[in-house]
Enzyme design. Structure first.
Site, short mmCIF file in Angstrom:
data_model
loop_
_atom_site.label_atom_id
_atom_site.label_comp_id
_atom_site.label_asym_id
_atom_site.label_seq_id
_atom_site.Cartn_x
_atom_site.Cartn_y
_atom_site.Cartn_z
N GLU A 158 -75.71 -26.02 -33.47
CA GLU A 158 -76.20 -24.81 -34.11
C GLU A 158 -77.34 -25.06 -35.10
O GLU A 158 -78.24 -24.22 -35.24
CB GLU A 158 -75.05 -24.09 -34.85
CG GLU A 158 -73.98 -23.53 -33.94
CD GLU A 158 -74.44 -22.32 -33.16
OE1 GLU A 158 -75.48 -21.72 -33.52
OE2 GLU A 158 -73.78 -21.98 -32.17
N SER B 222 -17.30 11.87 -41.41
CA SER B 222 -16.25 11.26 -42.24
C SER B 222 -16.68 9.99 -42.95
O SER B 222 -15.92 9.47 -43.77
CB SER B 222 -15.02 10.96 -41.38
OG SER B 222 -14.36 12.15 -41.04
#
Length: 688
Positions: free
Chosen positions: A94, A364
């Site tokens: 690069e 319940s």
């Protein structure tokens, strides 16, 4: 003739002097410009370096349970944790002069300008690593002269304020490698399933070639093209003196093994749980979901991945292939930490969290809260009421409320509170509720985080909707000596640098009386105790063979819902089963599913852990009690069961003989009739 030559010579000298002066002036102006530019960029200071990073969620064991990255999967790692082959390969292909320039390469720029002028466009680039890093951080990727100028300015600022190593570190952590992987660590994991620190020379050279064209040079898309670029990079590394030719040849010959993750998504564990964490943190940290996903946070949670897997497995195994839905929550009562959460049968089909977002009537399962208040107001496990069909009047006798027991089962005699809870007798619950006052259940419901209830008789049968998370958490004090707190999901949050942004403080405080909490827990073991069978079976009889440790709990049902909340000293778990749109349940085929999931999950989730008994507080005594009369068992009325009492409240009278009981029966019934003449209120439902 000589005059003419002299004049020409004079003009040439003047021209030369002019050119020299012009060049000197240009150099001076250029120098001043460069000096001014450098001074300006220096004064601007370092540009902020903020890039999206993947946020990681961790379970209680430190394992990764999920990730969020907002489309940019990225993990920032320090330069010294990257294989040196990566930086060498990257610089070689690069930007060979990376360590020699000040952010831009004048020769490359000049060549690119000439080429672009000839082409009549700005198609050719000459970007250094610094310029690419600047572009990744601050700029778009369009090829315009304005963008190139801004790129140079940012590059100078980077070079003036950061070392070459820091710039290269930033570039390697921000460059795109394709397939949603930003940065070398994400790319290394995607292609090779390893950390960037462990990349070989051949692997590093392969990855260094991808950013030139992530879709063009991806080895999982076109291996031959990617391989050719890898070999070019290896040759370039030889030219730059990073490796020898022999090393390059060996790397070129190395067979690369790719994990082929292109079509695979990262496994997400407990997605419903993670949604709750995300929702809480957006409020706690004051950020959006997108900001949270890309901030690089490390989020440590209370989730136990092993328990979560057990929960999901049992949901898969027990739930039928219909539109029936379920949810599950498991909480460690010692800390309040949520260990497992299932919000539905399939998150991919529906992300709606039925454990937290859905509110349904609990039936319940509300009764333990009612009976705790009864214990606080003079009742004991041996307190008795008559179980028989009863019409309760309200509105000064103008209306009647007639709740019924499940399947119309009644003792038609006195039963104890412990047996009433074990078989889920509704008549006993309503009588208890009215006797102590409806406001008592309202108060404890608010104390334990269930919200503000209306003080009506039907509240004793669970007529006010609650979420599974809140209901399960309301049982925590029974498992932990009265200690209660908000359910916890998050342990701590760190930023990408390891700084703690948020840390959960332990939040359990004493909310209920420890003695009454224990007595209530012991009463809840009765739903699994066949010795309490009487006119009907205990409600947990179907799952008793599945349980092999001390457990307590309460089931509940409505026409549309099936619930089970139960616990050990280590884990409180709640399960709900029902239909999203409120269709009625098949109580025989679908009703038992919640108990099965709960029992199987509890056993497997705690496999290998100690089978702990519930802690018995001081000032508690145990005696053998006849489960129907509430008196001490003896030869006249055998079949006593162990019951616990606060010292001084235990029964002292023994059961009478059958003949004596017959003589006392009329008196007892008369007392019961007197109690039943309490002013009644409207409401209620059948429940079991």
């Amino acid at each position: 003739m000589q005059v003419v030559l002299s004049r020409k010579k004079t003009r040439r000298l003047r021209f030369l002097r002019f050119m020299v002066r012009s060049v000197l002036l240009a150099l001076i102006l250029s120098g001043l410009f460069i000096l001014g530019l450098l001074s300006y960029t220096r004064m601007q200071g370092p540009p902020p370096i903020q890039v999206p990073e993947t946020t990681v969620f961790y379970g209680s064991d430190g394992s990764v349970i999920g990730e969020e990255h907002g489309g940019q999967n990225r993990y920032w790692i320090p330069f010294d944790e990257v294989s040196p082959f990566v930086s060498q390969a990257t610089v070689s292909i690069e930007d060979r002069k990376f360590y020699d320039h000040f952010g831009f390469d004048l020769w490359r720029i000049g060549g690119a300008i000439v080429a672009n002028i000839k082409a009549g466009s700005s198609a050719q680039g000459a970007s250094t690593i610094t310029q690419q890093y600047a572009r990744n951080l601050y700029l778009s990727h369009e090829k315009t002269w304005t963008r190139k100028w801004n790129e140079l300015m940012y590059s100078l600022r980077l070079e003036m304020n950061y070392s070459k190593e820091e710039i290269l570190e930033g570039y390697l952590n921000t460059v795109y490698y394709g397939h949603g992987a930003y940065g070398i660590e994400a790319a290394s994991g995607f292609f090779f399933d390893k950390s960037a620190a462990d990349l070989s020379l051949a692997e590093a050279a392969m990855l260094a070639g991808v950013p030139k064209g992530p879709s063009y040079y991806s080895p999982v898309i076109d291996y031959d093209r990617a391989k050719a670029r890898q070999e070019l990079i290896l040759s370039s590394m030889v030219e730059n003196g990073y490796i020898t030719q022999d090393e390059a040849d060996t790397a070129k010959a190395e067979e690369l093994i790719f994990v082929q993750a292109a079509d695979a998504d990262t496994e997400v564990i407990a997605p419903y749980f993670q949604d709750v964490v995300t929702n809480q943190l957006t409020s706690i940290l004051d950020v959006t979901e997108d900001e949270l996903a890309t901030a690089g946070y490390h989020i440590y949670t209370t989730l136990d991945p092993t328990m979560q897997k057990v929960a999901e497995d049992w949901v898969d195994q027990e739930m039928p292939d219909t539109d029936l839905q379920t949810s599950l929550v498991a909480i460690d009562p010692r800390s309040g930490g949520v260990r497992a959460m299932v919000g539905g049968v399939d998150y991919a089909e529906s992300s709606y969290n039925r454990a937290t977002q859905s509110k349904r009537e609990p039936g319940s399962t509300i009764k333990p809260l009612l009976y705790y208040e009864a214990l606080q107001h003079g009742f004991t496990a041996a307190s008795t009421f008559v179980s028989e069909p009863t019409d309760f009047t309200f509105d000064e006798g103008r209306q009647t409320y007639s709740p019924r027991n499940f399947n119309q089962h009644y003792a038609n005699d006195f039963i104890t509170m412990q047996q009433a809870l074990a078989v889920s007798d509704n008549i006993f619950a309503i009588k208890t509720h009215l006797f102590i006052g409806p406001d008592k259940l309202v108060d404890i419901a608010e104390t334990l985080g269930l919200g503000t209830f209306k003080d009506v008789p039907s509240l004793a049968l669970g007529s006010q909707a609650v979420s599974l998370l809140d209901l399960t958490n309301s049982y925590v004090p029974f498992a932990n000596e009265g200690m209660y707190g908000e359910p916890q999901f998050i342990v701590k949050v760190e930023d990408s640098d390891g700084e703690i942004l948020y840390e959960q403080e332990p939040g359990l405080t004493e909310a209920l009386d420890p003695v009454s909490s224990f007595l209530m827990t012991e009463m809840m073991t009765g739903m699994f105790d066949p010795a309490l069978n009487g006119y009907t079976s205990v409600t947990g009889s179907s799952v008793v063979p599945l349980l092999h440790r001390p457990v307590a709990g309460k089931s509940g049902s409505t026409p549309n819902d099936s619930w089970m909340v139960g616990f050990t000293p280590q884990l409180v778990t709640g399960v709900w089963v029902g239909h999203d749109k409120g269709q009625k349940l098949d109580q025989y085929a679908e009703g038992p599913i919640s108990k099965k999931i709960w029992a199987n999950f509890t056993e497997q989730a705690l496999e290998g852990q100690l089978k702990l008994p519930f802690h018995v507080p001081q000032d508690v005594v145990q005696v053998e009690v006849h489960p129907e009369s509430g008196l001490l068992a003896n030869d006249s009325c055998p079949g006593g069961v162990p019951m616990f009492f606060k010292a001084g409240t235990e029964p002292t009278s023994a059961c009478a003989s059958p003949e004596e009981e017959k003589k006392m029966e009329d008196a007892k019934h008369e007392k019961e009739r007197f109690i039943d003449r309490f002013k009644k209120w409207f409401g209620g439902q059948d429940d079991h």
